[in-house]
Write a protein that holds these residues in place. Structure first.
Motif, PDB file in Angstrom:
ATOM      1  N   UNK A  46       0.838  -1.198   0.000  1.00  0.00           N
ATOM      2  CA  UNK A  46       0.000   0.000   0.000  1.00  0.00           C
ATOM      3  C   UNK A  46       0.876   1.251   0.000  1.00  0.00           C
ATOM      4  N   UNK A  47       0.451   2.220  -0.773  1.00  0.00           N
ATOM      5  CA  UNK A  47       1.210   3.462  -0.923  1.00  0.00           C
ATOM      6  C   UNK A  47       0.330   4.690  -0.773  1.00  0.00           C
ATOM      7  N   UNK A  48      -0.971   4.498  -0.746  1.00  0.00           N
ATOM      8  CA  UNK A  48      -1.904   5.621  -0.803  1.00  0.00           C
ATOM      9  C   UNK A  48      -3.280   5.115  -0.414  1.00  0.00           C
ATOM     10  N   UNK A  49      -4.239   6.029  -0.177  1.00  0.00           N
ATOM     11  CA  UNK A  49      -5.608   5.587   0.104  1.00  0.00           C
ATOM     12  C   UNK A  49      -6.182   4.758  -1.048  1.00  0.00           C
ATOM     13  N   UNK A 104     -17.179   8.807  -7.732  1.00  0.00           N
ATOM     14  CA  UNK A 104     -18.464   8.405  -8.303  1.00  0.00           C
ATOM     15  C   UNK A 104     -18.749   9.148  -9.608  1.00  0.00           C
ATOM     16  N   UNK A 105     -18.004  10.182  -9.909  1.00  0.00           N
ATOM     17  CA  UNK A 105     -18.156  10.813 -11.235  1.00  0.00           C
ATOM     18  C   UNK A 105     -16.943  10.555 -12.110  1.00  0.00           C
ATOM     19  N   UNK A 106     -16.259   9.437 -11.860  1.00  0.00           N
ATOM     20  CA  UNK A 106     -15.149   9.017 -12.717  1.00  0.00           C
ATOM     21  C   UNK A 106     -13.795   9.390 -12.142  1.00  0.00           C
ATOM     22  N   UNK A 107     -12.802   9.244 -12.965  1.00  0.00           N
ATOM     23  CA  UNK A 107     -11.435   9.526 -12.536  1.00  0.00           C
ATOM     24  C   UNK A 107     -11.198  11.025 -12.602  1.00  0.00           C
ATOM     25  N   UNK A 108     -10.667  11.585 -11.505  1.00  0.00           N
ATOM     26  CA  UNK A 108     -10.399  13.029 -11.520  1.00  0.00           C
ATOM     27  C   UNK A 108      -9.062  13.310 -10.846  1.00  0.00           C
ATOM     28  N   UNK A 109      -8.433  14.441 -11.167  1.00  0.00           N
ATOM     29  CA  UNK A 109      -7.190  14.786 -10.486  1.00  0.00           C
ATOM     30  C   UNK A 109      -7.459  14.993  -9.002  1.00  0.00           C
ATOM     31  N   UNK A 110      -6.490  14.651  -8.178  1.00  0.00           N
ATOM     32  CA  UNK A 110      -6.621  14.810  -6.729  1.00  0.00           C
ATOM     33  C   UNK A 110      -6.873  16.277  -6.382  1.00  0.00           C
ATOM     34  N   UNK A 111      -7.936  16.511  -5.586  1.00  0.00           N
ATOM     35  CA  UNK A 111      -8.184  17.880  -5.104  1.00  0.00           C
ATOM     36  C   UNK A 111      -7.671  17.999  -3.673  1.00  0.00           C
ATOM     37  N   UNK A 112      -6.736  18.900  -3.487  1.00  0.00           N
ATOM     38  CA  UNK A 112      -5.998  18.942  -2.219  1.00  0.00           C
ATOM     39  C   UNK A 112      -6.848  19.371  -1.035  1.00  0.00           C
ATOM     40  N   UNK A 113      -7.895  20.152  -1.272  1.00  0.00           N
ATOM     41  CA  UNK A 113      -8.668  20.690  -0.150  1.00  0.00           C
ATOM     42  C   UNK A 113      -9.798  19.789   0.312  1.00  0.00           C
ATOM     43  N   UNK A 114     -10.081  18.762  -0.472  1.00  0.00           N
ATOM     44  CA  UNK A 114     -11.125  17.836  -0.027  1.00  0.00           C
ATOM     45  C   UNK A 114     -10.583  16.944   1.084  1.00  0.00           C
ATOM     46  N   UNK A 115     -11.480  16.448   1.933  1.00  0.00           N
ATOM     47  CA  UNK A 115     -11.008  15.562   3.006  1.00  0.00           C
ATOM     48  C   UNK A 115     -10.462  14.255   2.431  1.00  0.00           C
ATOM     49  N   UNK A 116      -9.377  13.801   2.998  1.00  0.00           N
ATOM     50  CA  UNK A 116      -8.896  12.472   2.607  1.00  0.00           C
ATOM     51  C   UNK A 116      -9.935  11.444   3.061  1.00  0.00           C
ATOM     52  N   UNK A 117     -10.190  10.456   2.215  1.00  0.00           N
ATOM     53  CA  UNK A 117     -11.234   9.462   2.507  1.00  0.00           C
ATOM     54  C   UNK A 117     -10.788   8.095   2.022  1.00  0.00           C
ATOM     55  N   UNK A 118     -11.523   7.048   2.422  1.00  0.00           N
ATOM     56  CA  UNK A 118     -11.182   5.665   2.069  1.00  0.00           C
ATOM     57  C   UNK A 118      -9.812   5.275   2.606  1.00  0.00           C
ATOM     58  N   UNK A 119      -9.600   5.530   3.878  1.00  0.00           N
ATOM     59  CA  UNK A 119      -8.378   5.083   4.536  1.00  0.00           C
ATOM     60  C   UNK A 119      -8.743   4.142   5.677  1.00  0.00           C
ATOM     61  N   UNK A 120      -7.803   3.293   6.034  1.00  0.00           N
ATOM     62  CA  UNK A 120      -7.997   2.369   7.145  1.00  0.00           C
ATOM     63  C   UNK A 120      -7.738   3.074   8.474  1.00  0.00           C
ATOM     64  N   UNK A 121      -8.151   2.432   9.555  1.00  0.00           N
ATOM     65  CA  UNK A 121      -7.778   2.922  10.880  1.00  0.00           C
ATOM     66  C   UNK A 121      -6.265   3.013  11.008  1.00  0.00           C
ATOM     67  N   UNK A 122      -5.564   2.046  10.440  1.00  0.00           N
ATOM     68  CA  UNK A 122      -4.107   2.047  10.553  1.00  0.00           C
ATOM     69  C   UNK A 122      -3.507   3.296   9.908  1.00  0.00           C
ATOM     70  N   UNK A 123      -4.056   3.654   8.757  1.00  0.00           N
ATOM     71  CA  UNK A 123      -3.543   4.855   8.077  1.00  0.00           C
ATOM     72  C   UNK A 123      -3.902   6.112   8.873  1.00  0.00           C
ATOM     73  N   UNK A 124      -5.122   6.142   9.414  1.00  0.00           N
ATOM     74  CA  UNK A 124      -5.510   7.296  10.234  1.00  0.00           C
ATOM     75  C   UNK A 124      -4.584   7.433  11.437  1.00  0.00           C
TER      76      UNK A 124
END
Lengths: 420, 420, 420, 420
Positions: free
Chosen positions: B257-260, B275-295
């Motif tokens: 693993x290297x990223x969410x 959900x609207x397809x592949x998009x460039x990472x937006x830096x100001x949005x909350x990071x999501x889809x991470x495990x407890x370990x990553x948190x």
């Protein structure tokens, strides 16, 4: 693949259309949801079969030979390539069930698109081009027929994993006549020529024609029946290590196998899941859906043995083919032998396990390019089966045809013929 | 589940219909093939969710309370029970993808059938019966809302495994505003009452109301962003064992693993499947889809820590809820915080991992019968998450709500809020 | 680890020698072959334990503090590091059984070498150095005692996997007296201080002293016995899903568990493998070698519950320790409680499963450097056990001691005390 | 096994003693700890080999033929039976490493006990008894020699898994002379008799003597060298799917194979772990420890092919055996061929992979009773190897000897001879 002189175009177009539409007939009773799942790794989703056999024509016929041809969709080559490393990356076999898109209706559109362009190509190609492409087209049709057989067996497996045990078709064939004891027919020893020698189509694995020296042997005149196999079971055959190859025994024990695939015991009665639903075991029908290990253990218990693939081919030379129960019957289940002592069921009904490894014939060589990957790279750890089954198109089988599966596989229509 | 006084019937019927039809709205963009697959064991086929949430009403409301009710299909109880051992055998979770039948259209018919009979029951039941069944109906609706959230996350996962990366909806939300540095808001120590005390609905795991003693602490005023998480990644966070729990590190290494989840590196740029397809990472949005370990590793790298579930609940008492980005927005992706230093995103956007195991509160007891299996038997090896996400219905979340997942899970909308 | 004022050197040397030689006493009955195997991944080869606990002193005491110290062997740091990522690569846990070399006699030489140099260091170090190294030496001794306990349980497991079921020692303890029914002793609710507050040694996980609010509860005056557990088994406890956490039930089913580890049914009689060989089940001895799942299911069946670790610590404050059955008894098996209604077996005999996850106390922080890896990184997915066992040195246990294992583990001496 | 006329007793006793003591010589350099581990499932602990080959004589010779014989230990039959289902339960292969007891010294005592009683039996048995038991004794000695070979390869594997890479013996053989290019020697086509025909001992799998028809072919005059194999590696052979059987490619990819077993790249140089420790790769020595897949891929890359077992046996008839590098040399590593164009290395050095499946010869039948389990039950999924290796006793090999391993196995001394 042997070379072919180009047949007259109209007849070829008709044959093309007929084989292609047969694939769709096989899938007609399915729901869209049936066409996308992969309940075990050997099974491919029906939608995938339909798209992959179409991709073959796009990749190897339309792209090289139809000037200006535009592929139907740029990603389909990646999605629907099966195992041709030469032509690029491919979806891993075990991940085929992730392909919920494209939906089934797009796959049907893909088939129409390719069919129409093949028609266009055959109509307007010149003789030189035809001479070059017709052998590839023929290979594509043989390939489609192979996938038709897999479609049948994969559909059966998919339906069998559903707790509702849905039937593929509803009419129930009439029951089987009484059956006499099997006889053993003699085949004289001597030198036999093995492999494909005629003009018609064959796969590369049938070439490397060569002679083999065989001793005298005799061969059972029909397939082993459910009743005969049940006697083996009732005699404790699955529990008696003496009859089993060691790896077969380990498989039987670790999977707690007690009977052929699709047999279910209900309240002390053996039932069988078939393409027309669950039915009571019919004793006179050939036992089917067994592994090589089960075939070999049965033979050992019966005090006989399996044939080698060379013996099978020799026997087929001595006892020429009668009609058989093929895909065209629409039954998709083996049927009972007819009364009598002549050779029966050599073709159709069940593929017959031989005690021969699937290895190259002397002088075998692979074709250059992607089509060379067709057969050679599988020549390890698999056993040869002969004669076709109730899921094989009649026009697809021949005396020299070598099918091959790992010895533990049971989801094909596979059965037993004994030798002594 | 807490008891409920029966609400006026008409309003209840409307609420029932509205929640039930929302499930169908979520599934509307799907192909039938999308609704049958299960690309990993945590994911259930959408068709199964739709049928299972329906079966709940048939099993626990219609059968006991609607006289003469005939089940829609005798096998559905077996097919669509999820984990209630009390009510009989069930299809194993890992085999749900074998359910190609019944087809999707039958599941829709099943939903209509049950909806109509619930309407009939609510219309003609007397007050005594209503008083008894309304709490169960309410539980069924809460249960349906839970499955709506799972439907969203499972659909996202299913689409993500398709090589075509199909979008669930096509319109692309406008990009996010610039964002200020996070601040930490104080929560005074003392005795806090934990657990559900009011009249409204709650799950049994929120009961066992009790007091806890907390020290002073302060809590981040918004969720950790993609940009902040990227800084952790770029600082070598995934490779530095000092920040990780040992089992988290083993997971990271064995899965490389290297990223969410859903982050893809393309030509040196981070892209995200949404959900609207592949998009460039937006830096100001909350990071999501991470495990407890990553948190936890992120918190450790940042020199902070995660909250306990008790601290989270206390903070929510001190900083009352503002509006949030819930299922109703239809975005199904977390959105950026607004500028400002007030408490934000406490509800909606992301479930927030806490450093609390999902265990019973003092005095917790399970309800008798099948409904007692709802929560208690999962009280081991899972961590509590709080606050709801962009896939949670707004009416479903509350301050005392305890969600729970194993610490390695990443397919839910899960993010980080720090404490110090 | 808490700091320590340096004790007088002679006494410390004697304590060092006594603890170190106790490790060798535990291994004395073993064959060289016993010391190299690893029949399951949780178990470490005894030879490895002996070398690893020695490496700890070489790595953290001799190398930093003894000028001119030469390591015994340049590869041993690699071979015998257990989980300290800070100090370099290490042999993977699952590969420890590949270490047939160095042979056992070299490991004994290694121990002597390190012991002698520790003696030299303690004799000639100045006060400043002593003040710095004594806490680390103490940690090394505590660490050695932890490995003594693991040695006992790992040796028991190793012997148990041998079909000859060899005994570790041959004398058979006298049988147990009759036992009265258990009573429940009251512990008043209120605020309790949790964690280590005194001057003596403790681990970092006992720090972060804090107050907790508890309700009134009462606690069983002794451990649950084999006889009581057998009643649960005979009542069908292992087959009744209502008593089990879901993951516990899955474990029981997939491993076909029917009884505690080391119980064997022979001709309808329950036998138990012990350190003195196979013996008939003694009903009055405490049940041991059970998982958290089994402890929790038993409690649920008995209509009681397990304690939290905070309740356990409060009970131990209210009912001060009596003597217990520790490693020093040399029995390495739990013994029956004495008749009477007072608090018994709170220390020794069995570690007691609590329903508390092993998480950091408020304010917990890890030490810098390698020793900071001692405890913190394991704070996920494990449950706290309290009170020590018959394999724990008496001087090693204390009221605030937190042991921790995954809830499925059974090879430690683990038992049940109920609360209500 | 073929029948044997009883040889003179004294000579036979001497031969018995010499073969038995050779087993002990092979184990002499080992530590007790080396003799108990099983680092992969194919490897058996050396202690087990020593006991199992002894058990064979106790079970099949002493118990039936020595009146009043008392078994050395009642549990040893259970512990040290390998795969003879006929004679009772047995320790599973994967659990042989649990046998820390009996300790090594007891196994040596067991060997002495059995040896002495065999001596007694041979001295006092009458002619009739001798005639009956001598073939079984011979089989036991052949069996012991097979285990000697496995002992060598298992010891090498065990030492190689130790991070210290200990040498089995320390003297380093002198380096190899320069080597000429290989030549190909012709073998004329025709009918060859395959299988064992003489009076001496053979295994049952060599019987079923039969004739085969072969085409003309030619065969490489020596084994493929490390240098030649390195060229294949440097040409990208492991990454080029065109040369590989599909299952071989999958194995190479999933295990990330880049070189033969025991090759290690250190600072850009290839090193090889040998029985005398780690040494730089010697280019003129035969490549060894490769799978069938690697052998076949190399042949395919070189534009040649492997021989069938029938071709190998024909070539050995045409080019009679010269001396070879066998177990007796004590080198336990293959050595370079001598300069010259004659046939070399046909026996000894490396077992040579053939492209023949290990199947029964025509007319093969298993012996009745336990000894019938010797070979036949392994006749699936394995490939035949011919010619013996540097670990094979010289007296054990012959032209018709069929060894067999699964195509992925690499821990035997296995190499390549090409045909064209």
């Amino acid at each position: 693949m042997s070379t072919l002189t180009a047949p007259p175009t109209q007849q070829q177009i008709k044959r093309f259309e007929q084989i292609r539409s047969q694939t769709e007939s096989i899938c007609a009773p399915l729901e869209p949801e049936d066409t996308v799942v992969q309940p075990m790794v050997d099974v491919s989703p029906p939608k995938w079969h339909m798209a992959h056999s179409t991709w073959f024509f796009e990749q190897f016929v339309l792209q090289p030979y139809l000037k200006g041809y535009q592929v139907f969709h740029p990603s389909y080559a990646f999605l629907f390539n099966s195992y041709y490393n030469t032509v690029g990356n491919r979806v891993q076999r075990a991940e085929r069930s992730t392909l919920t898109r494209p939906p089934l209706r797009d796959v049907y559109a893909y088939r129409r698109h390719v069919n129409e362009h093949i028609g266009e190509l055959l109509t307007k190609a010149n003789e030189e081009t035809l001479a070059e492409l017709m052998p590839i087209l023929e290979l594509g049709l043989q390939h489609e027929q192979q996938h038709q057989e897999l479609l049948v067996t994969d559909i059966k497996y998919i339906l069998s994993t559903n707790p509702l045990l849905p039937a593929y078709y509803t009419q129930n064939p009439s029951s089987s006549p009484a059956l006499e004891a099997a006889t053993f027919l003699e085949v004289p020893g001597g030198v036999y020529t093995i492999g494909h020698t005629g003009d018609g189509f064959c796969f590369d694995n049938e070439l490397g024609v060569h002679e083999v020296l065989l001793n005298d042997f005799s061969v059972m005149n029909r397939l082993v029946t459910n009743g005969e196999y049940l006697a083996f079971m009732q005699a404790g055959g699955y529990d008696d290590f003496r009859f089993w190859l060691d790896e077969g025994l380990a498989l039987v024990r670790s999977n707690n196998l007690k009977a052929p695939l699709y047999w279910l015991e209900q309240d002390g009665e053996w039932m069988v899941f078939t393409m027309h639903g669950l039915e009571p075991l019919e004793l006179n029908k050939p036992v089917t859906h067994i592994s090589f290990y089960e075939a070999q253990a049965y033979a050992s218990w019966a005090g006989k043995r399996l044939l080698t693939e060379f013996e099978w081919e020799a026997a087929a030379q001595v006892y020429p083919p009668a009609t058989g129960n093929f895909q065209e019957s629409g039954l998709f289940e083996p049927t009972a032998a007819q009364p009598g002592t002549g050779m029966q069921q050599l073709y159709g009904d069940n593929w017959e396990w031989t005690y021969s490894a699937y290895h190259p014939y002397p002088g075998f060589s692979t074709a250059p390019g992607a089509l060379g990957e067709y057969n050679g790279k599988f020549m390890i750890n698999q056993m040869v089966l002969r004669g076709g089954s109730c899921a094989t198109p009649a026009s697809h089988i021949r005396t020299t045809y070598r099918n091959f599966f790992h010895p533990d596989k049971r989801w094909q229509y596979t059965g037993i013929r004994l030798a002594e």
